[in-house]
Design a protein around this motif. Structure first.
Motif, PDB file in Angstrom:
ATOM      1  N   ASP A 101       0.827  -1.207   0.000  1.00  0.00           N
ATOM      2  CA  ASP A 101       0.000   0.000   0.000  1.00  0.00           C
ATOM      3  C   ASP A 101       0.866   1.263   0.000  1.00  0.00           C
ATOM      4  OD1 ASP A 101      -2.141  -1.618   0.074  1.00  0.00           O
ATOM      5  OD2 ASP A 101      -2.743  -1.144   2.137  1.00  0.00           O
ATOM      6  N   ASP A 129       0.465   3.912   1.840  1.00  0.00           N
ATOM      7  CA  ASP A 129       0.437   4.726   3.058  1.00  0.00           C
ATOM      8  C   ASP A 129       1.464   4.324   4.106  1.00  0.00           C
ATOM      9  OD1 ASP A 129      -0.635   2.343   3.749  1.00  0.00           O
ATOM     10  OD2 ASP A 129      -2.587   3.116   4.363  1.00  0.00           O
ATOM     11  N   GLN A 174       1.728   1.793   5.896  1.00  0.00           N
ATOM     12  CA  GLN A 174       1.227   1.098   7.088  1.00  0.00           C
ATOM     13  C   GLN A 174       1.928  -0.241   7.248  1.00  0.00           C
ATOM     14  OE1 GLN A 174      -3.233   1.392   6.480  1.00  0.00           O
ATOM     15  NE2 GLN A 174      -3.051   1.546   8.685  1.00  0.00           N
ATOM     16  N   ARG A 210       2.012  -3.636  11.974  1.00  0.00           N
ATOM     17  CA  ARG A 210       1.406  -2.628  11.114  1.00  0.00           C
ATOM     18  C   ARG A 210       1.266  -1.326  11.879  1.00  0.00           C
ATOM     19  NH1 ARG A 210      -3.871  -1.904   7.633  1.00  0.00           N
ATOM     20  NH2 ARG A 210      -2.925  -1.871   5.579  1.00  0.00           N
ATOM     21  N   ARG A 251      -1.273   4.980   9.216  1.00  0.00           N
ATOM     22  CA  ARG A 251      -1.052   5.604   7.924  1.00  0.00           C
ATOM     23  C   ARG A 251      -0.164   6.840   8.111  1.00  0.00           C
ATOM     24  NH1 ARG A 251      -3.399   7.188   3.273  1.00  0.00           N
ATOM     25  NH2 ARG A 251      -4.538   5.366   2.546  1.00  0.00           N
TER      26      ARG A 251
END
Ligand code: UDP
Ligand code: MG
Length: 315
Positions: free
Chosen positions: A103, A105, A107, A205, A208
């Protein structure tokens, strides 16, 4: 088998990620150079950003990054086609020996890519990034996500627990993925079906880095339903079972009413006993029809064989 001579291609789907992208580009570029220096991947490794029809400055950020660094590329989709379609657009068009999807972002801990490459050297064709805690999620997302994995298990869909779309696939595995032409795309369900030797890498994780989640509740529910209905016909079977059970029950009640009439001179003529079953069965029937309709609409969409994405341009 070593991966030193293998070209890594990182694929990053982006939808309105202008805030997060500059940092993501910097981090990924730094990581790639480090991996090349350490001899983990080949020098021709690339990073590709797939702009999923963003309405902000995402594409121009990608374009200028690509102009500044020859190893950075961009694919612009003609409109917002959704995360899964943006991913497949990248996976099926970007060259490379090892493809990693992540992704935009940040994360997902980028350092896990090094560990994925190590698993690959040990012979894995698919390496799943698995998050080992959900501390950075809201309680609501945590609870719904856990419940969803359990529900999918119950319906017999093979999912990797706590794995989203952060994974490494070799060219061989991508070759197998290419054969799956379905329009109702749920990669998390398809990839475990490909087979091959697989491995997992655990990571924490985080939040963001910038911008807002591009997965509002509406999109989350849509993806959840896509996953369930494109992989398992068992909801249809459950309906059949429930329908059968209800009919048997009403048959027994009918027998009881008959017996009562014969032996005790009749039951009290009741309003409830007439009206309630009508509504109850009516409801069940509507629900059943709705679910059957869902599957028919899926068949309808699949038979059209429409493209899953349209590429407007590449840099
Ligand atoms: N994304 C996309 N198309 C969409 C929605 C999201 O390409 O229609 C991308 C988004 O830019 C991000 C990734 O998919 O790189 C995951 O989205 P997000 O981080 O918003 O989801 P969350 O982590 O909140 O579940
Ligand atoms: Mg995210």
């Amino acid at each position: 088998m070593g991966t030193a001579a293998m070209q890594l291609a990182v694929i990053v789907p982006c939808y309105n990620e202008q805030e997060a992208l500059p940092l993501t580009i910097a981090r990924l570029t730094e990581l790639k150079s480090r991996l090349v220096r350490d001899g983990a991947i080949g020098e021709a490794s690339t990073i590709t950003f797939v702009d999923d029809g963003s309405t902000d400055r995402t594409w121009s950020v990608i374009e200028s990054a690509a102009a500044a660094d020859a190893s950075i590329h961009g694919i612009k989709l003609s409109r917002n086609s959704g995360h899964q379609n943006a991913l497949i657009a990248g996976l099926l068009t970007v060259p490379g020996d090892l493809l990693v999807s992540v992704d935009a972002d940040l994360q997902d801990d980028l350092e896990a890519i090094g560990a994925m490459l190590a698993k690959c050297r040990e012979g894995a064709e698919i390496v799943y990034g698995v998050r080992n805690d959900r501390g950075s999620d809201t309680a609501f997302k945590r609870v719904t996500a856990e419940a969803y994995y359990r529900l999918m298990r119950l319906f017999g869909v093979d999912l990797v627990f706590n794995h989203a779309d952060y994974r490494l696939m070799t060219r061989t595995a991508i070759g197998a993925l290419e054969q799956y032409g379905e329009v109702n795309l749920f990669l998390r369900g398809i990839v475990p079906q490909l087979g091959f030797k697989t491995a997992s890498v655990h990571y924490a994780r985080t939040e963001r880095v910038a911008g807002e989640s591009k997965y509002p509740l509406r999109k989350m529910l849509a993806l959840a339903w896509e996953g369930l209905s494109s992989f398992s016909p068992s909801p249809l079977r459950w309906i059949t079972a429930i329908g059968l059970a209800i009919s048997l029950l009403s048959f027994l009640i009918g027998c009881w009413a008959l017996a009562a009439t014969i032996f005790f001179g009749g039951t009290v003529p009741g309003w409830a006993s007439t009206v309630v079953p009508i509504y109850f069965l009516g409801g069940i029937q509507m629900l059943s029809l709705g679910i059957i309709g869902e599957y028919i609409s899926k068949t309808y969409l699949e038979t059209k064989r429409r493209p899953r994405y349209v590429i407007e341009k590449k840099v």
